[in-house]
Write a protein that holds these residues in place. Structure first.
Motif, PDB file in Angstrom:
ATOM      1  N   GLY A  84      40.862  55.666  43.264  1.00  0.00           N
ATOM      2  CA  GLY A  84      41.486  56.083  44.528  1.00  0.00           C
ATOM      3  C   GLY A  84      42.930  55.602  44.543  1.00  0.00           C
ATOM      4  O   GLY A  84      43.493  55.174  43.525  1.00  0.00           O
ATOM      5  N   GLN A  85      43.534  55.711  45.672  1.00  0.00           N
ATOM      6  CA  GLN A  85      44.927  55.294  45.799  1.00  0.00           C
ATOM      7  C   GLN A  85      45.057  53.784  45.632  1.00  0.00           C
ATOM      8  O   GLN A  85      44.209  53.013  46.092  1.00  0.00           O
ATOM      9  N   GLN A  86      46.099  53.381  44.920  1.00  0.00           N
ATOM     10  CA  GLN A  86      46.324  51.959  44.698  1.00  0.00           C
ATOM     11  C   GLN A  86      46.560  51.232  46.025  1.00  0.00           C
ATOM     12  O   GLN A  86      47.134  51.775  46.958  1.00  0.00           O
ATOM     13  N   ILE A  87      46.082  49.969  46.074  1.00  0.00           N
ATOM     14  CA  ILE A  87      46.313  49.119  47.245  1.00  0.00           C
ATOM     15  C   ILE A  87      47.421  48.128  46.896  1.00  0.00           C
ATOM     16  O   ILE A  87      47.355  47.463  45.860  1.00  0.00           O
ATOM     17  N   ALA A  88      48.433  48.056  47.730  1.00  0.00           N
ATOM     18  CA  ALA A  88      49.590  47.193  47.457  1.00  0.00           C
ATOM     19  C   ALA A  88      49.785  46.221  48.624  1.00  0.00           C
ATOM     20  O   ALA A  88      49.617  46.586  49.791  1.00  0.00           O
ATOM     21  N   TYR A  89      50.106  44.963  48.287  1.00  0.00           N
ATOM     22  CA  TYR A  89      50.458  43.936  49.268  1.00  0.00           C
ATOM     23  C   TYR A  89      51.851  43.413  48.910  1.00  0.00           C
ATOM     24  O   TYR A  89      52.094  43.002  47.768  1.00  0.00           O
ATOM     25  N   LYS A  90      52.746  43.423  49.880  1.00  0.00           N
ATOM     26  CA  LYS A  90      54.120  42.992  49.640  1.00  0.00           C
ATOM     27  C   LYS A  90      54.300  41.532  50.064  1.00  0.00           C
ATOM     28  O   LYS A  90      53.639  41.045  50.973  1.00  0.00           O
ATOM     29  N   PHE A  91      55.264  40.860  49.367  1.00  0.00           N
ATOM     30  CA  PHE A  91      55.561  39.459  49.630  1.00  0.00           C
ATOM     31  C   PHE A  91      57.077  39.302  49.787  1.00  0.00           C
ATOM     32  O   PHE A  91      57.864  40.062  49.206  1.00  0.00           O
ATOM     33  N   ASN A  92      57.466  38.318  50.580  1.00  0.00           N
ATOM     34  CA  ASN A  92      58.880  38.002  50.785  1.00  0.00           C
ATOM     35  C   ASN A  92      59.091  36.530  50.507  1.00  0.00           C
ATOM     36  O   ASN A  92      58.746  35.677  51.326  1.00  0.00           O
ATOM     37  N   GLN A  93      59.623  36.230  49.327  1.00  0.00           N
ATOM     38  CA  GLN A  93      59.859  34.858  48.895  1.00  0.00           C
ATOM     39  C   GLN A  93      58.591  34.024  49.028  1.00  0.00           C
ATOM     40  O   GLN A  93      58.590  32.913  49.562  1.00  0.00           O
ATOM     41  N   GLY A  94      57.490  34.577  48.527  1.00  0.00           N
ATOM     42  CA  GLY A  94      56.227  33.870  48.535  1.00  0.00           C
ATOM     43  C   GLY A  94      55.446  33.977  49.820  1.00  0.00           C
ATOM     44  O   GLY A  94      54.306  33.528  49.887  1.00  0.00           O
ATOM     45  N   LYS A  95      56.024  34.580  50.878  1.00  0.00           N
ATOM     46  CA  LYS A  95      55.323  34.725  52.150  1.00  0.00           C
ATOM     47  C   LYS A  95      54.643  36.087  52.204  1.00  0.00           C
ATOM     48  O   LYS A  95      55.234  37.102  51.858  1.00  0.00           O
ATOM     49  N   GLN A 146      41.714  46.289  38.188  1.00  0.00           N
ATOM     50  CA  GLN A 146      42.765  45.420  37.675  1.00  0.00           C
ATOM     51  C   GLN A 146      43.749  45.085  38.789  1.00  0.00           C
ATOM     52  O   GLN A 146      43.883  45.824  39.769  1.00  0.00           O
ATOM     53  N   ILE A 147      44.408  43.934  38.625  1.00  0.00           N
ATOM     54  CA  ILE A 147      45.447  43.493  39.566  1.00  0.00           C
ATOM     55  C   ILE A 147      46.744  43.303  38.790  1.00  0.00           C
ATOM     56  O   ILE A 147      46.727  42.811  37.651  1.00  0.00           O
ATOM     57  N   LYS A 148      47.837  43.746  39.368  1.00  0.00           N
ATOM     58  CA  LYS A 148      49.140  43.635  38.728  1.00  0.00           C
ATOM     59  C   LYS A 148      50.093  42.932  39.691  1.00  0.00           C
ATOM     60  O   LYS A 148      50.170  43.297  40.872  1.00  0.00           O
ATOM     61  N   ALA A 149      50.784  41.895  39.189  1.00  0.00           N
ATOM     62  CA  ALA A 149      51.734  41.126  39.997  1.00  0.00           C
ATOM     63  C   ALA A 149      53.159  41.461  39.552  1.00  0.00           C
ATOM     64  O   ALA A 149      53.483  41.385  38.365  1.00  0.00           O
ATOM     65  N   PHE A 150      54.010  41.849  40.504  1.00  0.00           N
ATOM     66  CA  PHE A 150      55.404  42.163  40.256  1.00  0.00           C
ATOM     67  C   PHE A 150      56.262  41.001  40.764  1.00  0.00           C
ATOM     68  O   PHE A 150      56.047  40.493  41.871  1.00  0.00           O
ATOM     69  N   SER A 151      57.230  40.592  39.962  1.00  0.00           N
ATOM     70  CA  SER A 151      58.093  39.463  40.323  1.00  0.00           C
ATOM     71  C   SER A 151      59.346  39.954  41.031  1.00  0.00           C
ATOM     72  O   SER A 151      59.760  41.112  40.897  1.00  0.00           O
ATOM     73  N   LEU A 175      56.783  36.013  43.616  1.00  0.00           N
ATOM     74  CA  LEU A 175      55.963  37.208  43.797  1.00  0.00           C
ATOM     75  C   LEU A 175      56.624  38.181  44.762  1.00  0.00           C
ATOM     76  O   LEU A 175      57.060  37.807  45.851  1.00  0.00           O
ATOM     77  N   ALA A 176      56.714  39.455  44.353  1.00  0.00           N
ATOM     78  CA  ALA A 176      57.274  40.511  45.205  1.00  0.00           C
ATOM     79  C   ALA A 176      56.187  41.453  45.702  1.00  0.00           C
ATOM     80  O   ALA A 176      56.224  41.873  46.860  1.00  0.00           O
ATOM     81  N   GLN A 177      55.220  41.776  44.854  1.00  0.00           N
ATOM     82  CA  GLN A 177      54.199  42.750  45.260  1.00  0.00           C
ATOM     83  C   GLN A 177      52.968  42.585  44.386  1.00  0.00           C
ATOM     84  O   GLN A 177      53.055  42.167  43.226  1.00  0.00           O
ATOM     85  N   ILE A 178      51.809  42.891  44.973  1.00  0.00           N
ATOM     86  CA  ILE A 178      50.529  42.914  44.263  1.00  0.00           C
ATOM     87  C   ILE A 178      49.964  44.328  44.385  1.00  0.00           C
ATOM     88  O   ILE A 178      49.980  44.911  45.472  1.00  0.00           O
TER      89      ILE A 178
END
Length: 770
Positions: free
Chosen positions: A576-587, A622-627, A560-563
């Protein structure tokens, strides 16, 4: 032995373990009594570990200081423990310390160990007379029990029957299979008489405690990791009670791997040496192994082949691989003696870089000496020298035919963006004019031509500075090519065809343009991605200003890279503006999100993630997961249903007549009255009845009081969207008529008639509404 007198007596209420659910506030009451002969300053504070600190959210221990005279009692001191809404169930330890270092240094500090038990949300609220239970040793997510495979893991379940009835209690673990655990109830004393063969419950009298033994013995193929099974206690007297708790168990990793190499055919003359490699995984992790050999001699006098070359072993499973070893080159075969011994050793690599045994099996292959008849042939060759010369001339004019062998891929199944690499062997390559490599797939691929007219082409004969050339010459007539890159990386099924063309005129008695070809199959699979398994909100209806609480589950979080979370209304406009959460090698990079997410069994579970409800309407989220592995494919999931956000409830703040809110008012005719009102809310319609006019939410008007003044005046508020019930507030009005005094008649003999016409109609003046 007489107990030592302590000048300080401490009363704690409630004593013992305290129960609470996530979001609850637990209160602890303390009273200190100074039984000594002097006044004293007494400090109260807590000692807790990092786990308890993270649970309650205290950065430092709260303290209270008391000044008590001799024989004086303190007021009741209250300490509050706020359990977070996202707290994980478990038992957490803390210690209350009562200390008086200045006045009672020999008798203090006094410590009172205590516990807070965080219950599952599904558990029934515990009343005073409801039974309770606790688990020893206690556990929480940061203090699990370590499982030792050599012996079962036993915990004690202490049951407290606080009711006024005799009760029977049963225990279960609904999350686990029956082979995971064993429940032992205490004996009742009737087993010896033969009346009872098996104890299936714990029977307790009112106000007593009992103990149930629970043993965990996971099956041998259980994977290493963290487990948190649920324990439920059933009460026969109160079957509706739901009493739950969790036990946190850590199964350590066992890297053991058993490897054995068995010889089937270890002495050869013309055939291959045959061996069988047995692999057993008695550990508790999945092993993915790559098999190879390395020489134990100065020279590597063999070629080998494993079938299969890669082995995947589940816990408590075994597998076997066939190994064939071919001695080479042919001219190294001995003429005399016991034969040539070729020594080799097994070389295994773990794809996950997990530990392997320090010592790997070794093997040997004996290449038998040549037979006696070869010497006889040598003598005959000497005697037939002239014939041999003629035969050599014939071989020069007609050399061994070109042979294309072992054409295959380094790996017949790879993932996209990994490049397909091929290998092949060509015997008598000097007769080769060119090689043409073609690939068949759903999309056309340009053929690759290797021209051998001037020798081995540079693309095959020369590697980079740190790489071995793809093709190398063996025995001057055999060209062995391995790891030849093709540039093919796109997913799909490919059929590669390699064609070898003879040089024109090389073979005197062979047809021209002779072609030798072989094919091989390669599959390029699609990359795995981080996949959204579940996405939902905690409820379908919210009010503007609240937080929408989302929960989701994502498989393979290490990729996972980003949600990104986004919403849209029925008309297609963005929430509204999209909410994004970033990940670093699963962290998780966001510290707020870390507290709301857990990883277990290669899944990321996040619960109660807040999103402000700042717009009213119906929205789909909706939720979108980027690898993070370069895959262009993303995982998308929407909520099962749309979420409705209602506007804030409206309210009639005030409605007054002449500054009064009394429902019944008396007004005098001829005066004027002032109506004022104030309404709070959004998307509303305000009307003044009985006039029916739409008015502003905050306004006032002035009206004259006359006989046409309405007996009832009301303020009505309606929700334009129809989602809220109308509100109305009004007054009942009584109008007192103005009294006109009657004039005293003057006696007159001849009254003079009036020359003005009489108007008996009352004078009415209309008034406008603002």
């Amino acid at each position: 032995m007489q107990a030592k007198f302590n000048p300080l007596q401490v009363i704690i209420n409630p004593p013992g373990i305290q129960f609470g659910m996530p979001g609850d506030t637990i209160e602890l009451y303390v009273v200190v009594i100074n039984q000594g002969d002097q006044s004293a300053v007494i400090d109260l504070y807590f000692v807790f570990d990092e786990v308890f600190q993270n649970l309650i959210g205290w950065s430092s221990s709260p303290r209270e200081s008391l000044a008590l005279a001799s024989q004086q009692n303190s007021d009741e001191i209250t300490f509050e423990f706020q359990i977070p809404a996202n707290a994980l169930p478990g038992t957490y330890d803390y210690t209350l310390v009562v200390d008086s270092p200045l006045h009672y240094p020999q008798d203090t500090p006094i410590t009172f160990p205590n516990q807070i038990k965080v219950l599952l949300k599904e558990q029934t609220a515990i009343r005073v007379n409801d039974p309770t239970f606790s688990i020893k040793p206690n556990t929480n997510p940061n203090k699990p029990l370590i499982f030792n495979p050599s012996q079962p893991l036993q915990v004690e379940v202490i049951v407290d029957n606080r009711s006024y009835l005799v009760d029977r209690f049963r225990l279960s673990c609904p999350d686990l299979d029956n082979d995971w655990f064993t429940i032992n109830y205490p004996a009742t004393g009737l087993e010896g008489s033969g009346l009872v063969s098996d104890v299936s419950a714990l029977e307790l009298n009112p106000g007593t405690q009992g103990q149930i033994l629970l043993k965990f013995h996971p099956p041998g193929d259980t994977l290493a990791g963290s487990y948190s099974p649920t324990i439920r206690l059933y009460s026969e007297s109160s079957p509706d009670l739901v009493l739950l708790d969790l036990v946190y168990i850590q199964i350590p990793t066992n890297y053991r791997l058993d490897i054995e190499l068995n010889t089937i055919l270890g002495q050869v003359s013309r055939s291959f040496g045959k061996y069988e490699l047995s692999l057993a995984n008695p550990g508790n992790i999945v092993r993915e192994l790559i098999l190879s050999l390395k020489s134990r001699d100065e020279e590597e006098l063999y070629t080998y082949k494993f079938d299969p070359t890669e082995v995947r072993l589940l816990p408590n499973k075994s597998a076997a691989a066939n190994l064939t070893v071919k001695p080479r080159p042919w001219w190294r075969r001995p003429w005399f003696g016991t034969g040539l011994v070729v020594n080799f050793q097994l070389d295994i690599k773990d794809e996950q870089n997990l530990p392997l045994p320090n010592t790997l099996p070794q093997g040997s292959l004996v290449w038998k000496p040549r037979p006696l008849w070869q010497f006889i042939l040598l003598l005959l060759a000497i005697l037939g020298l002239l014939g041999g010369i003629g035969f050599i001339i014939w071989r020069i004019l007609n050399p061994d035919p070109l042979r294309l062998e072992n054409f295959s891929a380094n790996n017949p199944r790879i993932t996209e963006e990994d490049e397909v690499a091929l290998k092949w062997d060509i015997h008598n390559y000097q007769q080769l004019q060119k090689l043409v490599l073609t690939a068949k797939s759903s999309q056309p691929i340009q053929p690759i031509t290797y021209d051998f007219s001037n020798g081995i082409p540079e693309t095959l004969g020369k590697g980079s500075a740190n790489e071995i050339p793809p093709c190398q010459v063996q025995e001057k007539q055999e060209l062995i090519c391995s790891n030849v890159k093709t540039g093919v990386k796109t997913k799909g099924n490919y059929t590669f065809d390699l064609q070898a063309f003879y040089r024109n005129g090389i073979q005197l008695f062979s047809p021209k343009n002779q072609v030798v070809s072989q094919t091989t199959q390669v599959e390029i699979a699609e990359k795995e991605i981080a996949e959204v398994v579940g996405f939902q909100a905690d409820k379908p209806l919210y009010t503007k200003g609240q937080n929408i609480l989302f929960s989701w589950t994502i498989a393979r979080p290490l990729l996972l890279a980003q949600i990104q979370i986004a919403g849209s209304a029925d008309d297609g406009t963005s929430y509204g503006q999209q909410i994004a959460y970033k990940f670093n090698q699963g962290k998780i990079a966001d510290p707020k999100l870390q507290k709301l997410c857990t990883q277990q069994n290669q899944q990321l579970r996040c619960t109660n993630i807040p999103l402000p409800a700042n717009k009213a309407g119906n929205f789909a989220f909706q939720i979108k997961a980027f690898s993070n592995n370069g895959s262009q494919k993303n995982s998308l999931k929407k909520t099962d249903s749309k979420i409705e956000i209602l506007p804030k409830p409206f309210k009639i703040v005030s409605f007054r007549i002449n500054g009064s809110e009394q429902p019944n008012l008396v007004l005098k005719e001829g005066e004027s009255t002032t109506l004022s009102w104030k309404v709070e809310g959004e998307n509303i319609q305000v009307k003044l009845l009985p006039y029916g006019n739409d008015v502003k939410p905050i306004d006032s008007i002035k009206l004259p009081v006359n006989q046409a003044f309405p007996p009832q005046i009301a303020l009505q508020v309606n929700d334009i969207s129809g989602k809220q019930q109308p509100q109305q507030r009004g007054f009942a009005i009584t109008v007192i008529k103005k009294v006109v005094p009657t004039p005293t008649p003057i006696p007159s003999i001849n009254p003079i008639p009036s020359t003005l016409p009489r108007n008996n109609s009352p004078f009415k003046t209309p008034f406008p509404l603002r």
